[in-house]
Design a protein around this motif. Structure first.
Motif: not given
Length: 326
Positions: A11-22
């Motif tokens: 959950k943290v990894g997916r959310t972090f990756i999406d946040a960086v990309r956005g």
């Protein structure tokens, strides 16, 4: 910038990756996800390395040309894996990091298991100066060892690293399921085991709220953080000069008070509560250092945490999956 994310499918990894990309601040950043049992779709900004960090060759391949590491991979109560993955895996990553000319920052996401969660009584707010106090079990011990290992690499080799210590991390309808008397309970305590079976079934059907009491008989206070608040702290710490060789508590401004939870759900949703005695201890993690050093603020308070979880509606293609029990 090339960011290696371990534990990238959680959950943290997916959310972090999406946040960086956005985030326009990191529009040039590329991400390498180190995946073991699960994987992610690759594209121009996201590549995947498959394997376990317990394998030195995998860790070294994952670290090639990496500038930043966000280390999320962990083990729960799995004694057969915890030393190889949590301790050995981190060691191989750190060895590759310190030998790399490209490496700039190593970020570890730790947990309040390292300071005993609610198993021990603390005389005051839990700051970053509180000594390590693992509760029984291999998971809590591994969280202590992870923090100590990274801190020793600061001392031994002067690397730029930081630790963000989080309590229980919530997303979507997680918090609602932490209060379930049914088989769908998320994490612990497992409420249905603390009351007679007939009562548990009745409570599960009615949506009754467990009002957990601490060892002093008062509503227990326990620390939580929403995944988006944790990720916003991770982004704040990324390349931040004041994050170098620092440990931060990342949590809500106030712990969750089970008495306040019961009152809020009775008022807003008409749900009853039942008191559950325990030998656990209330505590209060202090997040002032992260606010000062990183200019970070959590956005979730108690009401928002509860309402977001109870209002969440899952889509047909978003089944509830709990990869780890807490």
């Amino acid at each position: 910038m090339l960011i290696l994310v371990t534990g990238a499918t959680g959950k943290v990894g997916r959310t972090f990756i999406d946040a960086v990309r956005g985030d326009p601040r990191w529009k040039q950043a590329k991400i390498r996800a180190l995946c073991h049992n699960r994987t992610l779709p690759e594209d121009a900004r996201l590549s995947v390395v498959k394997g376990s960090i317990a394998d030195r060759a995998v860790a070294e391949a994952a670290m090639r040309d990496v500038t930043h590491v966000v280390h999320l991979a962990t083990c729960k109560e799995t004694p057969e894996d915890v030393v190889d993955v949590a301790v050995g895996g981190l060691f191989w990553l750190l060895e590759a990091f310190r030998a790399s000319k490209a490496a700039r920052q190593f970020m570890l996401i730790g947990g309040d298991a390292a300071i005993g969660h609610f198993f021990y009584r603390h005389p005051g707010p839990i700051t970053e100066a509180v000594p390590h106090m693992a509760y029984p079990g291999c998971y809590a011990l591994s969280k202590v060892l992870e923090e100590v290992m990274l801190q020793q690499y600061w001392i031994q080799y002067g690397i730029d690293g930081c630790i963000l210590r989080a309590p229980w991390i919530m997303e979507k309808d997680d918090f609602k399921h932490t209060l379930s008397f049914g088989d769908d309970v998320f994490g612990g305590p497992v409420w249905k085991d603390l009351v007679p079976a007939a009562d548990a079934k009745r409570h599960a059907t009615a949506g009754t709220v467990p009002l957990l009491l601490d060892a002093d008989g008062r509503p227990l206070k326990r620390n939580f953080v929403h995944v988006t608040d944790l990720v916003s702290a991770m982004l704040a710490a990324l390349d931040h000069p004041r994050a170098k060789q620092q440990l931060f508590n990342i949590c809500m401004d106030e712990p969750v008070d089970y008495g306040a939870v019961a009152r809020h759900l009775q008022k807003t949703r008409g749900l009853a509560a039942v008191e559950i005695p325990s030998a656990y201890h209330s505590n209060w993690m202090d997040n002032a250092k992260a606010k000062d050093f990183l200019d970070w603020r959590p956005h979730y308070d108690l009401a928002k945490l509860i309402d977001a979880a109870y209002d969440y509606q899952r889509a047909a293609d978003d089944p509830r999956k709990v990869w780890y029990p807490g």
